[in-house]
Enzyme design. Structure first.
Site, PDB file in Angstrom:
ATOM      1  N   HIS A   1      19.085 -12.325 -16.463  1.00 47.59           N
ATOM      2  CA  HIS A   1      18.764 -10.910 -16.265  1.00 47.59           C
ATOM      3  C   HIS A   1      19.490 -10.339 -15.061  1.00 47.59           C
ATOM      4  CE1 HIS A   1      15.619 -12.947 -13.787  1.00 47.59           C
ATOM      5  NE2 HIS A   1      15.794 -11.929 -12.960  1.00 47.59           N
TER       6      HIS A   1
ATOM      7  N   HIS B   1      19.485  -8.232  -7.699  1.00 44.66           N
ATOM      8  CA  HIS B   1      20.023  -9.588  -7.899  1.00 44.66           C
ATOM      9  C   HIS B   1      20.406  -9.793  -9.351  1.00 44.66           C
ATOM     10  CE1 HIS B   1      15.631 -10.310  -8.753  1.00 44.66           C
ATOM     11  NE2 HIS B   1      16.104 -11.105  -9.684  1.00 44.66           N
TER      12      HIS B   1
ATOM     13  N   GLU C   1      19.919 -15.379  -8.293  1.00 49.60           N
ATOM     14  CA  GLU C   1      18.743 -16.167  -8.650  1.00 49.60           C
ATOM     15  C   GLU C   1      19.196 -17.198  -9.681  1.00 49.60           C
ATOM     16  OE1 GLU C   1      15.716 -13.869 -10.690  1.00 49.60           O
ATOM     17  OE2 GLU C   1      14.193 -15.401 -10.379  1.00 49.60           O
TER      18      GLU C   1
HETATM   19 CO    CO Z   1      14.875 -12.080 -11.118  1.00 51.02          CO
END
Ligand code: CO
Length: 134
Positions: free
Chosen positions: A7, A79, A130
């Site tokens: 994502h 992020h 991440e």
């Molecule tokens: Co995230």
């Protein structure tokens, strides 16, 4: 090492406006707002064919995205999340190259119930990354 893009997380000053924008203007499928108190955010998930966009809005006093919003009042990309097969192996490999893991360096359980880690943006082209164990 990294696999799929899981994502992209975008911090928004107004979650309803953000959801409307993605649904009505961009024509995407968006979820209802989901409060995730343990992560200090309310999230709207935008489902795309090949990945997800997560609209994040601060929830509670100690939200990890409050400061971001102070510095970027219009919101912005916070992020990006890549999948890895084994998060501990990925971390150890990255640390050997001198890359820094944020926090204690131990995986925590992320917004999808899977182990995650964050990598220092200064080591990755100014981007907060991440890693999520797929
Ligand atoms: Co995230």
């Amino acid at each position: 090492m990294i696999g799929k893009l899981n994502h992209v997380a975008i911090v928004v000053p107004d979650l309803e406006k953000g959801a409307d924008l993605y649904r009505d203007v961009l024509g995407a499928q968006v979820s209802e707002p989901m409060p995730l108190p343990e992560h200090g955010v309310t999230t709207v998930f935008v489902k795309l064919e090949n990945t997800k966009i997560e609209l994040l809005h601060p929830l509670g006093e100690a939200s990890p995205v409050s400061r971001y919003l102070e510095r970027h009042p219009q919101g912005g990309v916070h992020h990006i999340c890549y999948e890895v097969a084994d998060i501990t192996v990925a971390r150890d490999q990255l640390c050997q190259t001198g890359a820094r893991v944020l926090g204690e360096g131990e995986p925590s359980i992320g917004a999808h119930g899977k182990p995650v880690l964050f990598l220092h943006p200064a080591d990755f082209c100014g981007t907060l990354i991440e890693l999520e164990q797929a």
